[in-house]
Structures are given as structure tokens and as C-alpha cells.
Design a protein around this motif. Structure first.
Motif, PDB file in Angstrom:
ATOM      1  N   ARG A  18       0.843  -1.206   0.000  1.00  0.00           N
ATOM      2  CA  ARG A  18       0.000   0.000   0.000  1.00  0.00           C
ATOM      3  C   ARG A  18       0.877   1.254   0.000  1.00  0.00           C
ATOM      4  O   ARG A  18       0.630   2.191  -0.758  1.00  0.00           O
ATOM      5  CB  ARG A  18      -0.939  -0.001   1.203  1.00  0.00           C
ATOM      6  CG  ARG A  18      -1.778   1.284   1.292  1.00  0.00           C
ATOM      7  CD  ARG A  18      -2.745   1.263   2.434  1.00  0.00           C
ATOM      8  NE  ARG A  18      -2.032   1.142   3.698  1.00  0.00           N
ATOM      9  CZ  ARG A  18      -2.609   0.862   4.855  1.00  0.00           C
ATOM     10  NH1 ARG A  18      -3.909   0.656   4.918  1.00  0.00           N
ATOM     11  NH2 ARG A  18      -1.895   0.781   5.950  1.00  0.00           N
ATOM     12  N   ARG A  21       2.505   1.755  -3.433  1.00  0.00           N
ATOM     13  CA  ARG A  21       1.473   2.046  -4.439  1.00  0.00           C
ATOM     14  C   ARG A  21       0.961   3.481  -4.286  1.00  0.00           C
ATOM     15  O   ARG A  21       0.811   4.199  -5.280  1.00  0.00           O
ATOM     16  CB  ARG A  21       0.319   1.043  -4.315  1.00  0.00           C
ATOM     17  CG  ARG A  21      -0.823   1.282  -5.266  1.00  0.00           C
ATOM     18  CD  ARG A  21      -0.443   1.045  -6.705  1.00  0.00           C
ATOM     19  NE  ARG A  21      -1.620   1.187  -7.542  1.00  0.00           N
ATOM     20  CZ  ARG A  21      -1.651   0.936  -8.815  1.00  0.00           C
ATOM     21  NH1 ARG A  21      -0.566   0.511  -9.437  1.00  0.00           N
ATOM     22  NH2 ARG A  21      -2.745   1.092  -9.511  1.00  0.00           N
ATOM     23  N   LEU A  22       0.676   3.903  -3.059  1.00  0.00           N
ATOM     24  CA  LEU A  22       0.207   5.271  -2.838  1.00  0.00           C
ATOM     25  C   LEU A  22       1.282   6.280  -3.236  1.00  0.00           C
ATOM     26  O   LEU A  22       0.979   7.322  -3.829  1.00  0.00           O
ATOM     27  CB  LEU A  22      -0.231   5.468  -1.389  1.00  0.00           C
ATOM     28  CG  LEU A  22      -1.504   4.719  -0.982  1.00  0.00           C
ATOM     29  CD1 LEU A  22      -1.747   4.855   0.518  1.00  0.00           C
ATOM     30  CD2 LEU A  22      -2.712   5.186  -1.780  1.00  0.00           C
ATOM     31  N   GLU A  34      -5.307   4.535 -11.975  1.00  0.00           N
ATOM     32  CA  GLU A  34      -6.054   4.608 -10.714  1.00  0.00           C
ATOM     33  C   GLU A  34      -5.700   5.944 -10.067  1.00  0.00           C
ATOM     34  O   GLU A  34      -4.546   6.350 -10.097  1.00  0.00           O
ATOM     35  CB  GLU A  34      -5.622   3.442  -9.814  1.00  0.00           C
ATOM     36  CG  GLU A  34      -6.237   3.425  -8.446  1.00  0.00           C
ATOM     37  CD  GLU A  34      -5.783   2.249  -7.584  1.00  0.00           C
ATOM     38  OE1 GLU A  34      -6.583   1.814  -6.769  1.00  0.00           O
ATOM     39  OE2 GLU A  34      -4.616   1.792  -7.730  1.00  0.00           O
ATOM     40  N   TYR A  36      -5.045   8.472  -6.942  1.00  0.00           N
ATOM     41  CA  TYR A  36      -4.532   8.418  -5.576  1.00  0.00           C
ATOM     42  C   TYR A  36      -5.680   8.459  -4.562  1.00  0.00           C
ATOM     43  O   TYR A  36      -5.721   7.657  -3.624  1.00  0.00           O
ATOM     44  CB  TYR A  36      -3.556   9.583  -5.345  1.00  0.00           C
ATOM     45  CG  TYR A  36      -3.103   9.734  -3.914  1.00  0.00           C
ATOM     46  CD1 TYR A  36      -2.092   8.926  -3.403  1.00  0.00           C
ATOM     47  CD2 TYR A  36      -3.692  10.670  -3.069  1.00  0.00           C
ATOM     48  CE1 TYR A  36      -1.673   9.051  -2.086  1.00  0.00           C
ATOM     49  CE2 TYR A  36      -3.278  10.801  -1.746  1.00  0.00           C
ATOM     50  CZ  TYR A  36      -2.274   9.994  -1.269  1.00  0.00           C
ATOM     51  OH  TYR A  36      -1.876  10.108   0.034  1.00  0.00           O
ATOM     52  N   ALA A  39      -7.515   5.170  -4.323  1.00  0.00           N
ATOM     53  CA  ALA A  39      -6.705   4.141  -3.671  1.00  0.00           C
ATOM     54  C   ALA A  39      -6.619   4.391  -2.169  1.00  0.00           C
ATOM     55  O   ALA A  39      -6.646   3.446  -1.372  1.00  0.00           O
ATOM     56  CB  ALA A  39      -5.307   4.102  -4.282  1.00  0.00           C
ATOM     57  N   LYS A  42      -9.442   2.856  -0.113  1.00  0.00           N
ATOM     58  CA  LYS A  42      -9.619   1.398  -0.073  1.00  0.00           C
ATOM     59  C   LYS A  42      -9.370   0.873   1.341  1.00  0.00           C
ATOM     60  O   LYS A  42      -8.485   1.334   2.051  1.00  0.00           O
ATOM     61  CB  LYS A  42      -8.674   0.724  -1.061  1.00  0.00           C
ATOM     62  CG  LYS A  42      -9.012   1.035  -2.509  1.00  0.00           C
ATOM     63  CD  LYS A  42      -8.166   0.241  -3.456  1.00  0.00           C
ATOM     64  CE  LYS A  42      -8.373   0.588  -4.897  1.00  0.00           C
ATOM     65  NZ  LYS A  42      -9.681   0.828  -5.381  1.00  0.00           N
ATOM     66  N   TRP A  47      -6.558  -3.972   0.324  1.00  0.00           N
ATOM     67  CA  TRP A  47      -5.097  -3.998   0.170  1.00  0.00           C
ATOM     68  C   TRP A  47      -4.537  -5.382   0.479  1.00  0.00           C
ATOM     69  O   TRP A  47      -3.613  -5.854  -0.197  1.00  0.00           O
ATOM     70  CB  TRP A  47      -4.441  -2.947   1.069  1.00  0.00           C
ATOM     71  CG  TRP A  47      -4.665  -1.561   0.552  1.00  0.00           C
ATOM     72  CD1 TRP A  47      -5.511  -0.615   1.067  1.00  0.00           C
ATOM     73  CD2 TRP A  47      -4.067  -0.972  -0.606  1.00  0.00           C
ATOM     74  NE1 TRP A  47      -5.458   0.524   0.303  1.00  0.00           N
ATOM     75  CE2 TRP A  47      -4.574   0.335  -0.722  1.00  0.00           C
ATOM     76  CE3 TRP A  47      -3.142  -1.414  -1.535  1.00  0.00           C
ATOM     77  CZ2 TRP A  47      -4.189   1.199  -1.746  1.00  0.00           C
ATOM     78  CZ3 TRP A  47      -2.753  -0.561  -2.552  1.00  0.00           C
ATOM     79  CH2 TRP A  47      -3.277   0.736  -2.647  1.00  0.00           C
ATOM     80  N   ARG A  50      -5.324  -7.552  -2.602  1.00  0.00           N
ATOM     81  CA  ARG A  50      -4.479  -7.176  -3.740  1.00  0.00           C
ATOM     82  C   ARG A  50      -3.060  -7.715  -3.545  1.00  0.00           C
ATOM     83  O   ARG A  50      -2.443  -8.222  -4.485  1.00  0.00           O
ATOM     84  CB  ARG A  50      -4.436  -5.655  -3.911  1.00  0.00           C
ATOM     85  CG  ARG A  50      -5.678  -5.077  -4.537  1.00  0.00           C
ATOM     86  CD  ARG A  50      -5.630  -3.567  -4.603  1.00  0.00           C
ATOM     87  NE  ARG A  50      -4.868  -3.102  -5.753  1.00  0.00           N
ATOM     88  CZ  ARG A  50      -4.809  -1.828  -6.118  1.00  0.00           C
ATOM     89  NH1 ARG A  50      -5.451  -0.901  -5.424  1.00  0.00           N
ATOM     90  NH2 ARG A  50      -4.109  -1.472  -7.163  1.00  0.00           N
TER      91      ARG A  50
END
Length: 171
Positions: A18, A21-22, A34, A36, A39, A42, A47, A50
Motif C-alpha cells: 500500500r 502504491r500510494l 487509478e 490516488y 486508492a 480502499k 489492500w 491485492r
């Protein structure tokens, strides 16, 4: 010189997944399909799922470059559904700003690992990726690594006035 560990995420590393990704979505908003803000909203369960899929799926994989246990880059591969041949698509390519550049070679290490996995485990005959038409930094790296434009484009899912450019690996 720093030593990077290149490997797949483990299912229990969802918080690290996470975090990177962020960071990627904030750093390069056009790079990942996607937003920010979406995400960020979520749940932990999303998370966790995923990350579990990224760690355990037999037909796709997400690799990370770790430095002292912290992910500083990612790259993955999955099968392209509409392909007539055994094609794997590279996705989720990101390297933290302080780890970018040819001197450190993090992006190349990630690509070496994901392309090897795509061919040996994924059975890929063809390796492709798509890049946002305005992501010049990524496009330049992909060309240096051995990808060439195919001439194929598709609309970018978050802004249909923009296009993704398909590239194929010739290494």
C-alpha cells in the motif's frame, strides 16, 4: 553502493505494498490507471487481497525492489487476455525518485526479474507494456531497455482524451 533485493511481495506485506502504491500514484498520477484519492479510500481488506493476489497468483506476479526491507520500486506481469499468442504485459512500473537513474539501475533490475519470470514461469513468447503518451521519462527508459513502439494505442481509462502507447520487448 546499495544492495537491492528483487523479489515478489509476500502476502503479509500488504502495508508495504500500500505504501509504495500510494507513493507511485502521488508521484506519477498518469502512470497507473487509478487515482490516488480512490486508492487512499480502499479498506485494509482490499489492500490485503491485492497483495495476496500479487504474491500468490500462478499467472501473474508483482515484484518489488527492497532496500533494507522497504520497497523502493515495483514491476509486475500478467497475461494479456485478448492476445492470440502467449503475451505477458508488464504493469505497475515505479521507482521511488531517490532510487531512479542508470547509476543505481533499480528499474533495470526489476525488468530483468519480471521479464525472466514472464518467460520462464508465465510462458510468454511476447512481452509488452503500455505507457501514457505524456510519460516521457518512462517511455525513454523502456526504449533504452529494448522495447519498441508497436504503433498500437488505446484510450487512457482515466482520461479518454489521452492515449496509452503499446510497446514490445525486443531483447
Amino acid at each position: 553502493m546499495s544492495t537491492y533485493e528483487i523479489r515478489r511481495f509476500r502476502a503479509d506485506e500488504w502495508e508495504k505494498f500500500r505504501e509504495i502504491r500510494l507513493e507511485a500514484l502521488k508521484d506519477t498520477p498518469i502512470g497507473f490507471g487509478e487515482w490516488y484519492e480512490d486508492a487512499l479510500e480502499k479498506s485494509d481488506e482490499v489492500w490485503q487481497e491485492r497483495t495476496r493476489r500479487s504474491a500468490e497468483a500462478p499467472d501473474s506476479a508483482l515484484f518489488a525492489a527492497f532496500l533494507n526491507g522497504k520497497p523502493v520500486g515495483t514491476a509486475g506481469a500478467f497475461p494479456r487476455a485478448e492476445s492470440l499468442n502467449r503475451e505477458m504485459v508488464i504493469y505497475g512500473v515505479y521507482v521511488s525518485p531517490e532510487h531512479r537513474g542508470p547509476r543505481l539501475g533499480v528499474a533495470s533490475l526489476l525488468f530483468d526479474a519480471v521479464i525472466k519470470w514472464a518467460r520462464e514461469v508465465g510462458g510468454a513468447d511476447v512481452v509488452t507494456l503500455s505507457v501514457h503518451e505524456r510519460n516521457d521519462r518512462a517511455h525513454a527508459f523502456y526504449r533504452r531497455y529494448g522495447f519498441v513502439d508497436t504503433g498500437e494505442t488505446m484510450p487512457y481509462n482515466l482520461d479518454e482524451t489521452a492515449s496509452l502507447i503499446w510497446m514490445r520487448y525486443h531483447g
